[in-house]
Design an enzyme around this catalytic site. Sequence first.
Site, PDB file in Angstrom:
ATOM      1  N   ASP A   1       1.471  13.991  -2.545  1.00 50.15           N
ATOM      2  CA  ASP A   1       1.771  13.182  -3.718  1.00 50.15           C
ATOM      3  C   ASP A   1       1.890  14.121  -4.908  1.00 50.15           C
ATOM      4  O   ASP A   1       1.564  15.313  -4.806  1.00 50.15           O
ATOM      5  CB  ASP A   1       0.631  12.167  -3.932  1.00 50.15           C
ATOM      6  CG  ASP A   1       0.947  11.114  -4.978  1.00 50.15           C
ATOM      7  OD1 ASP A   1       2.109  11.014  -5.397  1.00 50.15           O
ATOM      8  OD2 ASP A   1       0.009  10.396  -5.363  1.00 50.15           O
ATOM      9  N   HIS A   2       2.360  13.588  -6.027  1.00 53.08           N
ATOM     10  CA  HIS A   2       2.270  14.311  -7.288  1.00 53.08           C
ATOM     11  C   HIS A   2       1.076  13.765  -8.060  1.00 53.08           C
ATOM     12  O   HIS A   2       1.022  12.571  -8.368  1.00 53.08           O
ATOM     13  CB  HIS A   2       3.534  14.144  -8.123  1.00 53.08           C
ATOM     14  CG  HIS A   2       4.682  14.942  -7.630  1.00 53.08           C
ATOM     15  ND1 HIS A   2       5.902  14.386  -7.325  1.00 53.08           N
ATOM     16  CD2 HIS A   2       4.808  16.279  -7.375  1.00 53.08           C
ATOM     17  CE1 HIS A   2       6.724  15.334  -6.909  1.00 53.08           C
ATOM     18  NE2 HIS A   2       6.083  16.489  -6.924  1.00 53.08           N
TER      19      HIS A   2
ATOM     20  N   TRP B   1       2.683   8.105  -8.121  1.00 53.02           N
ATOM     21  CA  TRP B   1       3.263   7.152  -7.163  1.00 53.02           C
ATOM     22  C   TRP B   1       4.397   7.761  -6.339  1.00 53.02           C
ATOM     23  O   TRP B   1       5.393   7.105  -6.065  1.00 53.02           O
ATOM     24  CB  TRP B   1       3.742   5.889  -7.887  1.00 53.02           C
ATOM     25  CG  TRP B   1       2.686   5.233  -8.706  1.00 53.02           C
ATOM     26  CD1 TRP B   1       1.616   4.514  -8.257  1.00 53.02           C
ATOM     27  CD2 TRP B   1       2.591   5.232 -10.141  1.00 53.02           C
ATOM     28  NE1 TRP B   1       0.858   4.079  -9.319  1.00 53.02           N
ATOM     29  CE2 TRP B   1       1.427   4.505 -10.484  1.00 53.02           C
ATOM     30  CE3 TRP B   1       3.366   5.781 -11.157  1.00 53.02           C
ATOM     31  CZ2 TRP B   1       1.034   4.303 -11.801  1.00 53.02           C
ATOM     32  CZ3 TRP B   1       2.971   5.586 -12.470  1.00 53.02           C
ATOM     33  CH2 TRP B   1       1.823   4.862 -12.780  1.00 53.02           C
ATOM     34  N   HIS B   2       4.212   9.000  -5.915  1.00 48.38           N
ATOM     35  CA  HIS B   2       5.217   9.676  -5.089  1.00 48.38           C
ATOM     36  C   HIS B   2       4.628  10.005  -3.716  1.00 48.38           C
ATOM     37  O   HIS B   2       4.811  11.086  -3.189  1.00 48.38           O
ATOM     38  CB  HIS B   2       5.702  10.948  -5.785  1.00 48.38           C
ATOM     39  CG  HIS B   2       6.379  10.714  -7.091  1.00 48.38           C
ATOM     40  ND1 HIS B   2       6.551  11.703  -8.038  1.00 48.38           N
ATOM     41  CD2 HIS B   2       6.932   9.591  -7.623  1.00 48.38           C
ATOM     42  CE1 HIS B   2       7.183  11.197  -9.090  1.00 48.38           C
ATOM     43  NE2 HIS B   2       7.426   9.921  -8.866  1.00 48.38           N
ATOM     44  N   GLN B   3       3.947   9.039  -3.121  1.00 47.08           N
ATOM     45  CA  GLN B   3       3.242   9.259  -1.858  1.00 47.08           C
ATOM     46  C   GLN B   3       4.221   9.544  -0.724  1.00 47.08           C
ATOM     47  O   GLN B   3       5.260   8.900  -0.613  1.00 47.08           O
ATOM     48  CB  GLN B   3       2.401   8.032  -1.505  1.00 47.08           C
ATOM     49  CG  GLN B   3       1.363   7.670  -2.554  1.00 47.08           C
ATOM     50  CD  GLN B   3       1.824   6.629  -3.549  1.00 47.08           C
ATOM     51  OE1 GLN B   3       3.003   6.481  -3.803  1.00 47.08           O
ATOM     52  NE2 GLN B   3       0.877   5.894  -4.116  1.00 47.08           N
TER      53      GLN B   3
END
Length: 471
Positions: free
Chosen positions: A279-280, A410-412
Amino acid sequence: MYDYVVCGSGSSGSAVAGRLAEDPGVSVLLIEAGGDDDRESVRNPDLWAANLGADTVWHFTTEPDPAVAGRSLPYAMGRVLGGGGSVNVCNWVRGHRNDWDSFARATGDPAWGYEAITEVFRRVEAGPMRVTPASLTPFGTAVRAAAEEAGFPGHPSPNGALTTAARGSATSQKTVVDGRRLSPYRAYVAGRELPNLTVMTGTLVLRVLIEGGRAVGVRVLAGGRVEDIRAEAEVVLSLGAINTPKVLMLSGLGDAAELRRHAIPVVRDLPGVGRNLHDHALLNLVWNTRPGAVLPPPGDTGAGCFWQLDGSPAFLYVTPTPDGTVTFLVGTSMTDTGRVRLASVDPAADPLIRTGYFTDPADVAAALRVLDTVRTVASAPALRPYLTDERAPGTSDPVAHLRATVETFWHQCGTARMGHDDLAVVDSRLRVHGVDGLRVADASVLPHVTMANTMAPSVAIGERAAAFIRG
């Protein structure tokens, strides 16, 4: 009975379903747990944050973790037609050459390399997706100028030469048309005449039905009833990096020890399912503003996209806040990864999620270097008419600030990654190892998170999956 059953209507699932349904000789079912996307919080991109407390997202939380000051982090994902593409900030970023070439090396498949995937993006951006540059406010123009003064060469777009550069700044590109969100669902499904494509909303996928080593359908909960839906050709899981591994495990596909702990019969021992959560992490610095400075309303200023900050891959967006400050929002990946595990065999139960944020001291050191670079941007001459001094972390302990304030961008991704080693879940054609007729097509197949926002890469994954299936 359908030929293809696609589970999840997010950016990847919509692309898969829409492309498969272009063949009038097949029937396609697209399943979505959430409801309709025809609501103002979805259609109006400026209202995206209103979805974080609504029924348009899954309200996941992470396990309490001492590495983030003992907190449980909100970990929302889209739960509406369009998935994340209906509730995000609409940034369209293809990713860096380094990302895609590393995926090609990991899979041994040039179809995932930079040159090949760039052709996919060009076709997508020529239609069905429409991508437009963000409208820069005067403050956004000042942010762009400050970035250049701080040593980040300017580019017209994050999706041109910047995808091969070591660092740079750009005006964001958006999936917004005439002020309205163009989600991949609207582009690939809702906006087209596809009579052979059926969409089911309010339908929770419970598990994949596997007979004799082959996926033959899915079991769902719809309208309070449990139903089995058969797939003549293939089942495609596009449920996202949290729900895809969850459904795989509930179907008997995962780490055998974990499955036995929940008394789930082991169909295939795939120890990588749920591991490698990338993620980020969202870091933030807050600046006080100069009295009388004219700032735009809270929200995205349209400027950002910085890469390779002092050797640590990261990106940056800048936004005014309701309290009159300005926040520099930094996204950076971690060397340590997280994990998704089952909490119980109840399909309605949220899984257990561990992010891995700041568990490796190297990630703390890298984040501190990133913050120093962002300070250089914030203090550049172009922003002096707007900003005064650093408010947070300011003079407080920067490491404590990072641990106490880090959130997700929210970049899972990564929890069902591509490859051929013991922890790979799917092969380079996105087929689940050891199970016929089952593919995964969403960001969970990526070996690691791309350089910035993940909607565009997710669409590319959907395009690739459809091409593999049709081929």
